[in-house]
Write a protein that holds these residues in place. Structure first.
Motif, PDB file in Angstrom:
ATOM      1  N   ARG A 127       2.323  11.779   1.652  1.00  0.00           N
ATOM      2  CA  ARG A 127       1.141  12.309   0.950  1.00  0.00           C
ATOM      3  C   ARG A 127      -0.114  11.493   1.275  1.00  0.00           C
ATOM      4  N   ARG A 139       3.660  13.772  -4.835  1.00  0.00           N
ATOM      5  CA  ARG A 139       4.827  13.854  -3.939  1.00  0.00           C
ATOM      6  C   ARG A 139       5.344  15.282  -3.897  1.00  0.00           C
ATOM      7  N   ASN A 174      10.151  12.494   0.667  1.00  0.00           N
ATOM      8  CA  ASN A 174       9.696  12.969  -0.653  1.00  0.00           C
ATOM      9  C   ASN A 174       9.486  14.466  -0.708  1.00  0.00           C
ATOM     10  N   ARG A 214       8.756  -2.773  -7.821  1.00  0.00           N
ATOM     11  CA  ARG A 214       7.348  -2.789  -8.261  1.00  0.00           C
ATOM     12  C   ARG A 214       7.246  -3.329  -9.691  1.00  0.00           C
ATOM     13  N   HIS A 273      11.638  10.086  -9.279  1.00  0.00           N
ATOM     14  CA  HIS A 273      10.645   9.264  -8.566  1.00  0.00           C
ATOM     15  C   HIS A 273       9.280   9.951  -8.675  1.00  0.00           C
TER      16      HIS A 273
HETATM   17  O1  LIG Z   1       3.921   7.349  -3.143  1.00  0.00           O
HETATM   18  C1  LIG Z   1       4.386   7.931  -2.166  1.00  0.00           C
HETATM   19  O2  LIG Z   1       4.029   9.064  -1.782  1.00  0.00           O
HETATM   20  C2  LIG Z   1       5.478   7.256  -1.394  1.00  0.00           C
HETATM   21  C3  LIG Z   1       6.472   6.808  -2.375  1.00  0.00           C
HETATM   22  O3  LIG Z   1       7.307   7.569  -2.812  1.00  0.00           O
HETATM   23  C4  LIG Z   1       6.269   5.493  -2.984  1.00  0.00           C
HETATM   24  O4  LIG Z   1       5.643   4.619  -2.375  1.00  0.00           O
HETATM   25  O5  LIG Z   1       6.773   5.316  -4.103  1.00  0.00           O
END
Ligand SMILES: O=C([O-])CC(=O)C(=O)O
Ligand SMILES: NC(=O)C1=CN([C@@H]2O[C@H](COP(=O)(O)OP(=O)(O)OC[C@H]3O[C@@H](n4cnc5c(N)ncnc54)[C@H](O)[C@@H]3O)[C@@H](O)[C@H]2O)C=CC1
Length: 313
Positions: free
Chosen positions: A87, A93, A125, A156, A180
């Motif tokens: 993206r 996503r 994704n 994170r 996610h």
């Molecule tokens: O944010 C995104 O598009 C890629 C991803 O899934 C991430 O870094 O968590």
């Protein structure tokens, strides 16, 4: 010198795929095949050769092969799928679902043919829905089709907690459940630093801010990069999962798994804590959740269900 090792194929030689290939080789987890589309065969070979030429300096003996030919992926032990588009700022996503579902399905049809015994890890994704698409295209048992989200989201979360307290990341424990997406569920009650629950160390308001920053952690990187998404931490996450499987480490880590009743969901692919070992997902841990945590997970599951329903099998 070529040494007898596991064979790991990384499909998609872009930012995440190339970074993953290099990290796998640096750790000597196996010989690596880096595969992209025929139009990018030379750049893919070039990336692989460039990585291989780092080997004498960094002292690793893994082979790295660049290719667009699935025969080179034959009999892989692990296949990691990073193929697809990423993206850009302003996108979610889920906006990638139609394009990437087509790509993931075509990749899986090839993998099924050349590496029918492999364990497949999906990164593309929207990854919960792509893991569902891959599972159906592959026809492999559910323990051998695994999506990556929880290792990265947890990394994170732990980074932000360590920064907040100015302590080593090594002592921070926690994990993130759910899809996610922006309503993933960092589990504060199961988070600790050196064994001390984080609510004894960080004020509630700051914990809430860390939870929120974790939820949009991917988007934070997308905004900063301006033209693509994160790749160093995603690659490190894929490597951790691969290592757990190839070394049969029996690690307890959150990954995207097919839920068949666990947490009250049936037929849904979503992030949960699992035991990762030589057979892939060897067990799913079902934790007791408070009503508030279950409600947050239900919201995340609703989002996953919505994007998954956009995938045509
Ligand atoms: O944010 C995104 O598009 C890629 C991803 O899934 C991430 O870094 O968590
Ligand atoms: N699940 C997660 O936590 C994360 C997921 N991602 C996702 O991973 C995917 C890849 O991201 P990047 O590597 O940054 O993108 P990228 O654009 O740098 O690389 C993607 C590569 O896939 C290749 N590709 C496209 N169709 C293909 C096909 N049919 N067969 C083989 N290769 C094909 C492209 O040629 C390109 O080289 C994106 O969908 C991104 O959203 C990225 C980071 C974290």
């Amino acid at each position: 010198m070529a040494i007898k090792r596991y064979k790991i194929t990384v499909v998609g030689a872009g930012f995440t795929g190339a970074t993953t290939a290099l990290m796998l080789a640096q750790k000597e987890l196996g010989n690596v095949v880096l595969l992209d589309i025929p139009q990018l065969e030379n750049p893919t070979k070039g990336k692989a050769l460039d990585m291989l030429e780092a080997a004498p300096v960094q002292k690793f003996d893994s082979q790295i092969t660049g290719t667009s030919d699935y025969e080179d992926a034959a009999d892989s032990d692990i296949v990691i799928i990073t193929a697809g588009i990423a993206r850009k700022p302003g996108m979610s996503r889920d906006d990638l679902v139609n394009t990437n579902a087509g790509i993931v399905k075509s990749v899986c049809e090839n993998i099924k043919r050349v590496a029918p015994e492999s364990i497949v890890i999906i990164l593309s994704n929207p990854v919960d829905a792509m893991t569902y698409a891959a599972y159906h295209a592959l026809g492999f048992p559910k323990n051998r089709v695994i999506g990556q989200s929880g290792v990265l989201d947890t990394a994170r979360y732990c980074t932000f907690i360590a920064q907040e307290l100015n302590v080593s990341v090594e002592d921070v424990r926690g994990f993130v459940l759910g899809g996610h997406g922006d309503d993933m569920v960092p589990l504060v009650r199961y988070s600790s630093v050196g064994g001390i629950p984080i609510d004894k160390l960080i004020p509630a308001q700051r914990i809430e801010e860390i939870v929120q920053r974790t939820r949009v952690g991917g988007g934070e990187i997308v905004s900063l990069l301006g033209n693509g998404s994160a790749y160093y931490a995603p690659a490190a996450s894929l490597v951790q999962m691969t290592e757990a499987i190839l070394k049969d480490k029996k690690r307890i880590i959150p990954v995207i798994a097919l839920l068949e009743g666990e947490y009250g969901y049936d037929g849904l692919f979503m992030g949960v804590p699992t035991l990762l070992g030589a057979d892939g997902i060897e067990k799913i841990y079902e934790l007791e959740l408070t009503a508030e945590e279950q409600a947050a997970l239900d919201k995340s599951a609703d989002s996953v269900r919505a994007v998954t329903s956009a995938v045509t099998l």
